[in-house]
Design a protein around this motif. Structure first.
Motif, short mmCIF file in Angstrom:
data_model
loop_
_atom_site.label_atom_id
_atom_site.label_comp_id
_atom_site.label_asym_id
_atom_site.label_seq_id
_atom_site.Cartn_x
_atom_site.Cartn_y
_atom_site.Cartn_z
N THR A 1 0.84 -1.19 0.00
CA THR A 1 0.00 0.00 0.00
C THR A 1 0.87 1.24 0.00
N THR A 2 0.57 2.15 -0.91
CA THR A 2 1.37 3.36 -1.02
C THR A 2 0.57 4.55 -0.49
N ALA A 3 1.20 5.34 0.36
CA ALA A 3 0.54 6.55 0.84
C ALA A 3 1.09 7.73 0.06
N MET A 4 0.19 8.56 -0.44
CA MET A 4 0.64 9.69 -1.23
C MET A 4 0.29 11.00 -0.54
N ASN A 5 1.27 11.91 -0.50
CA ASN A 5 1.00 13.24 0.05
C ASN A 5 0.52 14.16 -1.06
N LEU A 6 -0.65 14.71 -0.87
CA LEU A 6 -1.20 15.62 -1.87
C LEU A 6 -0.89 17.07 -1.48
N LEU A 7 -0.76 17.92 -2.49
CA LEU A 7 -0.62 19.36 -2.22
C LEU A 7 -1.97 19.94 -1.82
N ASP A 8 -3.01 19.44 -2.48
CA ASP A 8 -4.37 19.89 -2.19
C ASP A 8 -5.33 18.72 -2.42
N ASP A 9 -6.58 18.88 -2.01
CA ASP A 9 -7.56 17.81 -2.23
C ASP A 9 -7.58 17.43 -3.71
N ILE A 10 -7.79 16.15 -4.00
CA ILE A 10 -7.78 15.68 -5.39
C ILE A 10 -8.75 16.45 -6.26
N LYS A 11 -9.89 16.83 -5.65
CA LYS A 11 -10.93 17.49 -6.46
C LYS A 11 -10.46 18.82 -7.06
N TYR A 12 -9.40 19.39 -6.51
CA TYR A 12 -8.87 20.64 -7.09
C TYR A 12 -7.91 20.39 -8.24
N LYS A 13 -7.59 19.11 -8.48
CA LYS A 13 -6.81 18.69 -9.65
C LYS A 13 -5.53 19.51 -9.84
N MET A 14 -4.75 19.67 -8.80
CA MET A 14 -3.47 20.36 -8.95
C MET A 14 -2.61 19.54 -9.93
N ASP A 15 -2.00 20.20 -10.89
CA ASP A 15 -1.20 19.49 -11.90
C ASP A 15 -0.18 18.55 -11.27
N GLU A 16 0.51 19.08 -10.26
CA GLU A 16 1.55 18.28 -9.61
C GLU A 16 0.99 17.01 -8.99
N ASP A 17 -0.17 17.16 -8.34
CA ASP A 17 -0.80 15.99 -7.71
C ASP A 17 -1.21 14.95 -8.74
N ILE A 18 -1.86 15.41 -9.81
CA ILE A 18 -2.35 14.48 -10.83
C ILE A 18 -1.17 13.78 -11.52
N ASP A 19 -0.12 14.55 -11.83
CA ASP A 19 1.07 13.96 -12.46
C ASP A 19 1.68 12.88 -11.57
N LYS A 20 1.80 13.22 -10.29
CA LYS A 20 2.41 12.28 -9.35
C LYS A 20 1.56 11.01 -9.23
N LEU A 21 0.26 11.23 -9.23
CA LEU A 21 -0.68 10.11 -9.13
C LEU A 21 -0.57 9.20 -10.35
N LYS A 22 -0.48 9.82 -11.53
CA LYS A 22 -0.34 9.05 -12.77
C LYS A 22 0.94 8.22 -12.73
N GLU A 23 1.99 8.87 -12.27
CA GLU A 23 3.28 8.20 -12.17
C GLU A 23 3.18 6.98 -11.25
N LEU A 24 2.56 7.20 -10.10
CA LEU A 24 2.39 6.11 -9.12
C LEU A 24 1.58 4.97 -9.68
N CYS A 25 0.47 5.30 -10.36
CA CYS A 25 -0.40 4.26 -10.92
C CYS A 25 0.33 3.49 -12.02
N ASN A 26 1.08 4.22 -12.87
CA ASN A 26 1.82 3.56 -13.93
C ASN A 26 2.89 2.66 -13.35
N ALA A 27 3.59 3.18 -12.35
CA ALA A 27 4.66 2.39 -11.72
C ALA A 27 4.09 1.12 -11.13
N THR A 28 2.94 1.24 -10.47
CA THR A 28 2.40 0.05 -9.82
C THR A 28 1.80 -0.93 -10.81
#
Ligand SMILES: [Zn+2]
Length: 270
Positions: A239-266
């Motif tokens: 299980t991976t814990a991710m630190n967000l800059l802001d709530d996902i619903k605000y779709k911060m570019d950095e958060d979404i990019d990091k999330l994509k990276e994590l999902c692709n990696a996994t």
């Protein structure tokens, strides 16, 4: 108190699981013990507590077999009794129309693209139905007028809200974040816990996924750490814990990019 005595006192039957305060470190609700075919595996998931092990009871094969049979019968029975009831949609929860301006504004504001939302004209809520085995068993409403609370559950039957069909599970703070996350990452499943703690029902569902990422709102870092630890212990899944800059619903570019990276990696390491 000796661990053996403590476990004996629990009187755990085959297949049963106990969760409660730790007899060693006194951690609140951090101790679990599970009886699997007579072997009782126990551990405490409080940081720094070293309690864990297996205690072999002296059940005979015949006793174990009989107990398993009893439990299967019992389970079949409770399954019939516990089938979740279909939700009766109130008259004031309707198919949204163009002139429901508060509804339309909310959908536009968050860019919600899923089709099966409803609108509660009485309380002014955007309503997200929750299905179980194809039937609507519950719904969660988000206030778009002056009504409180912000979130409202219509039946309370559902244990969680999931959206998407991916093999990677993303655990998020609320329904809105779940929907927005799957719109950004269509190859995942997103889950909202619908409460403040994880239950065995959650664990059962979470256990169906190979990869789990937790991305709660930034102010919930303590909860993120706790969930991660509990999920790894209950399901044995990474299980991976991710630190967000802001709530996902605000779709911060950095958060979404990091999330994509994590999902692709996994998903690529499967
Ligand atoms: Zn402990």
């Amino acid at each position: 108190m000796r661990m053996r005595d403590f476990i004996d006192d629990l009187g755990l039957k085959e297949g049963e699981r106990y969760r409660g305060d730790c007899p060693q470190c006194r951690g609140k609700n951090t101790f679990t013990a599970t009886n699997t075919l007579g072997d009782i595996q126990y551990n405490c998931f409080k940081l720094g507590c070293t309690i864990r092990g297996i205690y072999v009871t002296d059940m005979t094969a015949a006793e174990i077999y009989q107990r398993m049979k009893d439990q299967q019968t019992q389970r079949a029975y409770t399954n019939i009794k516990k089938e979740k009831e279909t939700m009766e949609i109130p008259e004031y929860v309707v198919t949204p129309k163009a002139n429901h301006t508060k509804y339309q504004r909310f959908i536009r504001r968050w860019g919600i693209a899923i089709a099966d939302t409803l609108y509660d004209v009485k309380d002014e809520r955007v309503v997200f139905p929750i299905k179980h085995k194809g039937r609507i068993i519950d719904a969660i409403g988000r206030a778009v007028g002056i009504n409180h609370p912000k979130w409202y559950r219509y039946t309370g039957e559902a244990d969680y809200y999931t959206v998407g069909n991916g093999k990677t599970l993303l655990i998020v703070e609320d329904v809105l974040s779940a929907i927005i996350a799957t719109q950004e990452l269509p190859y995942i499943t997103a889950m909202a816990i619908l409460g403040t703690s994880l239950s065995p029902k959650h664990m059962q569902k979470i256990g169906e996924y190979n990869r789990i990422i937790i991305a709660l709102d930034p102010d919930a870092i303590g909860k993120t750490v706790e969930y991660r630890r509990e999920i790894e212990l209950w399901t044995g899944n990474k299980t991976t814990a991710m630190n967000l800059l802001d709530d996902i619903k605000y779709k911060m570019d950095e958060d979404i990019d990091k999330l994509k990276e994590l999902c692709n990696a996994t998903s690529s390491s499967d």
